[in-house]
Motif scaffolding. Structure first.
Motif, PDB file in Angstrom:
ATOM      1  N   THR A  74     -39.108  29.595  29.502  1.00  0.00           N
ATOM      2  CA  THR A  74     -37.767  28.776  28.875  1.00  0.00           C
ATOM      3  C   THR A  74     -37.226  28.838  30.792  1.00  0.00           C
ATOM      4  OG1 THR A  74     -36.135  30.853  28.687  1.00  0.00           O
ATOM      5  CG2 THR A  74     -37.177  29.178  26.927  1.00  0.00           C
ATOM      6  N   GLY A  75     -38.589  29.674  31.968  1.00  0.00           N
ATOM      7  CA  GLY A  75     -37.589  30.586  32.959  1.00  0.00           C
ATOM      8  C   GLY A  75     -36.615  31.759  33.160  1.00  0.00           C
ATOM      9  N   GLY A  76     -36.575  31.771  32.029  1.00  0.00           N
ATOM     10  CA  GLY A  76     -35.597  33.300  31.279  1.00  0.00           C
ATOM     11  C   GLY A  76     -33.684  32.419  31.617  1.00  0.00           C
ATOM     12  N   LYS A  77     -33.582  31.456  31.831  1.00  0.00           N
ATOM     13  CA  LYS A  77     -31.992  30.865  31.397  1.00  0.00           C
ATOM     14  C   LYS A  77     -31.549  30.263  30.555  1.00  0.00           C
ATOM     15  CE  LYS A  77     -31.889  31.152  36.363  1.00  0.00           C
ATOM     16  NZ  LYS A  77     -31.006  30.572  37.671  1.00  0.00           N
ATOM     17  N   THR A  78     -31.346  31.155  29.101  1.00  0.00           N
ATOM     18  CA  THR A  78     -31.745  30.092  27.666  1.00  0.00           C
ATOM     19  C   THR A  78     -30.413  30.332  27.404  1.00  0.00           C
ATOM     20  OG1 THR A  78     -31.181  32.101  27.217  1.00  0.00           O
ATOM     21  CG2 THR A  78     -33.583  31.401  26.682  1.00  0.00           C
ATOM     22  N   ILE A  79     -28.738  30.771  28.476  1.00  0.00           N
ATOM     23  CA  ILE A  79     -27.823  30.364  27.848  1.00  0.00           C
ATOM     24  C   ILE A  79     -27.300  29.316  28.758  1.00  0.00           C
ATOM     25  CG2 ILE A  79     -25.102  31.245  27.751  1.00  0.00           C
ATOM     26  CD1 ILE A  79     -27.206  34.195  27.217  1.00  0.00           C
ATOM     27  N   LYS A  80     -26.856  28.175  27.988  1.00  0.00           N
ATOM     28  CA  LYS A  80     -25.982  27.248  29.045  1.00  0.00           C
ATOM     29  C   LYS A  80     -24.563  26.963  29.072  1.00  0.00           C
ATOM     30  CE  LYS A  80     -26.713  22.350  29.310  1.00  0.00           C
ATOM     31  NZ  LYS A  80     -25.786  21.677  29.807  1.00  0.00           N
ATOM     32  N   CYS A  81     -24.216  26.362  29.859  1.00  0.00           N
ATOM     33  CA  CYS A  81     -22.423  26.558  29.390  1.00  0.00           C
ATOM     34  C   CYS A  81     -22.465  24.659  29.185  1.00  0.00           C
ATOM     35  CB  CYS A  81     -22.056  26.480  31.471  1.00  0.00           C
ATOM     36  SG  CYS A  81     -20.789  25.753  31.474  1.00  0.00           S
TER      37      CYS A  81
ATOM     38  N   TYR B 262     -24.860  24.450  34.143  1.00  0.00           N
ATOM     39  CA  TYR B 262     -25.124  25.558  34.571  1.00  0.00           C
ATOM     40  C   TYR B 262     -25.730  26.854  33.149  1.00  0.00           C
ATOM     41  CZ  TYR B 262     -24.593  30.556  36.320  1.00  0.00           C
ATOM     42  OH  TYR B 262     -24.542  31.633  36.176  1.00  0.00           O
ATOM     43  N   LYS B 263     -26.859  27.229  34.054  1.00  0.00           N
ATOM     44  CA  LYS B 263     -27.673  27.870  33.081  1.00  0.00           C
ATOM     45  C   LYS B 263     -27.767  29.734  33.023  1.00  0.00           C
ATOM     46  CE  LYS B 263     -30.589  24.415  30.586  1.00  0.00           C
ATOM     47  NZ  LYS B 263     -31.776  23.822  30.752  1.00  0.00           N
ATOM     48  N   CYS B 264     -27.512  30.347  33.034  1.00  0.00           N
ATOM     49  CA  CYS B 264     -27.933  31.602  32.919  1.00  0.00           C
ATOM     50  C   CYS B 264     -29.036  32.614  31.970  1.00  0.00           C
ATOM     51  CB  CYS B 264     -26.667  32.541  33.635  1.00  0.00           C
ATOM     52  SG  CYS B 264     -25.143  32.122  32.052  1.00  0.00           S
ATOM     53  N   ARG B 265     -28.989  33.953  31.997  1.00  0.00           N
ATOM     54  CA  ARG B 265     -30.247  34.610  31.197  1.00  0.00           C
ATOM     55  C   ARG B 265     -29.176  35.479  30.202  1.00  0.00           C
ATOM     56  NH1 ARG B 265     -34.990  37.807  34.632  1.00  0.00           N
ATOM     57  NH2 ARG B 265     -36.002  35.946  35.316  1.00  0.00           N
ATOM     58  N   TYR B 266     -27.692  35.537  30.412  1.00  0.00           N
ATOM     59  CA  TYR B 266     -26.587  36.732  30.204  1.00  0.00           C
ATOM     60  C   TYR B 266     -25.971  36.874  29.752  1.00  0.00           C
ATOM     61  CZ  TYR B 266     -29.962  39.968  32.041  1.00  0.00           C
ATOM     62  OH  TYR B 266     -31.358  40.462  32.556  1.00  0.00           O
ATOM     63  N   LYS B 267     -24.941  36.378  28.660  1.00  0.00           N
ATOM     64  CA  LYS B 267     -23.616  36.128  27.708  1.00  0.00           C
ATOM     65  C   LYS B 267     -22.489  36.606  28.951  1.00  0.00           C
ATOM     66  CE  LYS B 267     -21.406  35.290  24.095  1.00  0.00           C
ATOM     67  NZ  LYS B 267     -21.518  36.061  22.409  1.00  0.00           N
ATOM     68  N   SER B 268     -22.378  36.918  29.440  1.00  0.00           N
ATOM     69  CA  SER B 268     -21.187  38.227  30.295  1.00  0.00           C
ATOM     70  C   SER B 268     -21.352  37.246  31.704  1.00  0.00           C
ATOM     71  CB  SER B 268     -22.029  39.708  30.328  1.00  0.00           C
ATOM     72  OG  SER B 268     -22.968  39.597  31.113  1.00  0.00           O
ATOM     73  N   THR B 269     -22.671  36.982  32.257  1.00  0.00           N
ATOM     74  CA  THR B 269     -23.011  35.815  33.516  1.00  0.00           C
ATOM     75  C   THR B 269     -21.768  34.505  32.922  1.00  0.00           C
ATOM     76  OG1 THR B 269     -24.610  36.968  34.002  1.00  0.00           O
ATOM     77  CG2 THR B 269     -24.063  34.809  35.105  1.00  0.00           C
ATOM     78  N   LEU B 270     -22.250  33.954  31.787  1.00  0.00           N
ATOM     79  CA  LEU B 270     -21.837  32.563  31.464  1.00  0.00           C
ATOM     80  C   LEU B 270     -20.188  33.411  31.261  1.00  0.00           C
ATOM     81  CD1 LEU B 270     -21.718  29.645  30.259  1.00  0.00           C
ATOM     82  CD2 LEU B 270     -22.562  30.897  28.274  1.00  0.00           C
ATOM     83  N   VAL B 271     -19.886  33.771  31.029  1.00  0.00           N
ATOM     84  CA  VAL B 271     -17.935  34.303  30.321  1.00  0.00           C
ATOM     85  C   VAL B 271     -17.778  34.340  32.383  1.00  0.00           C
ATOM     86  CG1 VAL B 271     -16.346  35.971  29.914  1.00  0.00           C
ATOM     87  CG2 VAL B 271     -18.000  35.368  28.345  1.00  0.00           C
ATOM     88  N   ARG B 272     -18.303  34.729  33.054  1.00  0.00           N
ATOM     89  CA  ARG B 272     -17.480  34.847  33.901  1.00  0.00           C
ATOM     90  C   ARG B 272     -18.008  33.466  34.820  1.00  0.00           C
ATOM     91  NH1 ARG B 272     -20.403  40.223  35.224  1.00  0.00           N
ATOM     92  NH2 ARG B 272     -22.211  38.500  36.693  1.00  0.00           N
ATOM     93  N   HIS B 273     -18.471  32.945  34.921  1.00  0.00           N
ATOM     94  CA  HIS B 273     -18.958  31.265  35.086  1.00  0.00           C
ATOM     95  C   HIS B 273     -17.992  29.947  34.512  1.00  0.00           C
ATOM     96  CE1 HIS B 273     -20.680  27.261  35.974  1.00  0.00           C
ATOM     97  NE2 HIS B 273     -20.884  27.196  34.210  1.00  0.00           N
ATOM     98  N   GLN B 274     -17.859  30.811  33.606  1.00  0.00           N
ATOM     99  CA  GLN B 274     -16.307  30.025  32.235  1.00  0.00           C
ATOM    100  C   GLN B 274     -15.375  29.537  33.167  1.00  0.00           C
ATOM    101  OE1 GLN B 274     -17.802  30.596  28.344  1.00  0.00           O
ATOM    102  NE2 GLN B 274     -18.704  28.548  28.398  1.00  0.00           N
TER     103      GLN B 274
END
Length: 468
Positions: free
Chosen positions: A425-432, A437-449
């Motif tokens: 997948t390219g290492g970025k499975t979690i999507k906003c 925006y996509k990222c690897r970790y849920k904690s990163t997504l929380v900060r992004h949101q």
């Protein structure tokens, strides 16, 4: 005097008159309470010798009076006379002057007439209770005196009435004389059979006056009406708990008393309720009566099957009022809501740790106790959690349940499987959900949101500097 109708002997206590002095003498014993004739087999006493003679036949079993038309026998001539009316045309010679009621005995007619007159000459000396018949008063007085003359010969049970003792004895004998004509159901009491028959007939004679509810039993209607009235007449003597039914209060009281009358015959398990013991015993017997209609799963409890079926149907009736979260079970929603409220009711007694779930606290406490209750059957490995043991066992069995859908890769750990998938997948499975925006970790997504919600994210570098 027989022809003239003269009755010269009058009672000095009431208006009764008699032709013979001996009759007056016998009658006076009613007022004086004298009972000179005593039974040699039991404590019964009588005013008249004839009454004692009749009573003795209960002990001897003697029945000298026999019907000439059938095999019926009895101990008293009056009983035979009443029985003979079944065979003769003179079946019910005594007729009520107020209604169509007819009967075989004059005494029965006398008792019936009380319905029309409403006369209640017998009054309780302890309370306001009044009744039409002396035997009813006698039975009522036992409530005040606590007298229970009838005792079971098999156990310590005592009661006020012979009929209750007769019913109780069926528990010991296992006798069930009443059988359903539609199925194999048998029972001890005619009233139970009558209630059971309504299952087959579908009869529901009791209807609620507030809604369309109908039922077969009056007791069920009484319990139902409480829903409309909100009445909770049964209150706990230890706390503020109130309920609609006496049985519920009885069950609740066991919380305070700690009584656990039901014990397992296989282990030391004890419980307060019979149905809990029944469920527990299935652990030993291996019985799982509830089977899923979609797969091979079987369960001990019906509620577990009901919950399991939701995995097939996908039904999620419980929704969070703060976000889009939905779930199949109410306890899950309750646990989820704590994320919004920040409630953490479970606290560690060894440190400051707090959590929202009891199961999490249980897991945390193992860090302090060092308990490792789960042991591998192949080696010396021990662990605190069943899930860890399950993963460890895969080393021995070689099981690799996680398979990649893009290649032939298999593994035994979910975390490794997740890492592998990132290669595809390219290492970025979690999507906003607001942008691309996509990222690897849920904690990163929380900060992004927080950039979408307007909440200022925490600057890690500033936080580190200020902490230093």
């Amino acid at each position: 005097m027989i022809h003239t109708g003269e009755k010269p002997f009058k009672c000095s206590h009431c208006d009764y008159k008699f032709r013979r002095k001996s009759h007056l003498k016998n009658h006076l014993m009613i007022h004086t309470g004298v009972k000179p004739f005593k039974c040699s087999h039991c404590d019964y006493k009588f005013s008249r010798k004839s009454d004692l003679k009749n009573h003795l036949m209960i002990h001897t079993g003697e029945k000298p009076f026999q019907c000439g038309h059938c095999d019926y026998k009895c101990s008293r001539k009056s009983d035979l006379k009443n029985h003979l009316m079944i065979h003769t045309d003179e079946e019910k010679p005594f007729k009520c002057s107020h209604c169509d009621y007819k009967c075989s005995r004059k005494s029965d007619l006398k008792n019936h007439l009380v319905i029309h007159t409403g006369v209640k000459p017998f009054q309780c000396s302890y309370c306001d209770y009044k009744c039409s018949f002396k035997y009813n008063l006698k039975n009522h007085l036992m409530i005040h005196t606590g007298e229970k003359p009838f005792q079971c010969s098999h156990c310590d049970y005592k009661c006020n009435f012979k009929s209750l003792l007769k019913n109780h004895l069926m528990i010991h004998t296992g006798e069930k004389p009443f059988q359903c004509i539609h199925c194999d159901y048998k029972c001890n009491f005619k009233s139970l059979l009558k209630n059971h028959l309504m299952i087959h007939t579908g009869e529901k004679p009791f209807q609620c006056s507030h809604c369309d509810y109908k039922c077969s039993l009056k007791s069920n209607l009484t319990n139902h009406l409480v829903i409309h009235t909100g009445e909770k007449p049964f209150q706990c003597s230890y706390c503020d708990y109130k309920c609609n039914r006496k049985s519920d209060l009885k069950n609740h009281l066991m919380i305070h008393t700690g009584v656990k009358p039901f014990q397992c015959s296989y282990c030391d398990y004890k419980c307060s309720f019979k149905y809990n013991l029944k469920k527990h015993l299935m652990i030993h017997t291996g019985e799982k009566p509830f089977q899923c209609s979609h797969c091979d799963y079987k369960f001990i409890r019906k509620t577990d099957l009901k919950n399991h079926l939701m995995t097939h149907t996908g039904v999620k009736p419980f929704q969070c009022s703060h976000c889009d979260y939905k779930c199949s079970f109410k306890p899950n929603l309750k646990n989820h809501l704590m994320k919004h409220t920040g409630t953490k009711p479970f606290k560690c007694t060894h440190c400051d740790y707090k959590c929202s779930l009891k199961s999490n606290l249980k897991i945390h406490l193992m860090k302090h106790s060092g308990a490792k209750p789960f042991q591998c059957s192949h080696c010396d490995y021990k662990c605190s959690f069943k899930s860890n043991l399950k993963i460890h066992l895969r080393k021995h069995t070689g099981e690799k349940p996680f398979q990649c859908s893009h290649c032939d890769y298999k593994c035994s750990h979910k975390s490794r499987f997740k890492e592998h998938q990132m290669k595809h997948t390219g290492g970025k499975t979690i999507k906003c959900s607001h942008c691309d925006y996509k990222c690897r970790y849920k904690s990163t997504l929380v900060r992004h949101q927080k950039t979408h919600t307007g909440t200022k994210p925490i600057d890690v570098s500033i936080a580190s500097t200020s902490a230093a």
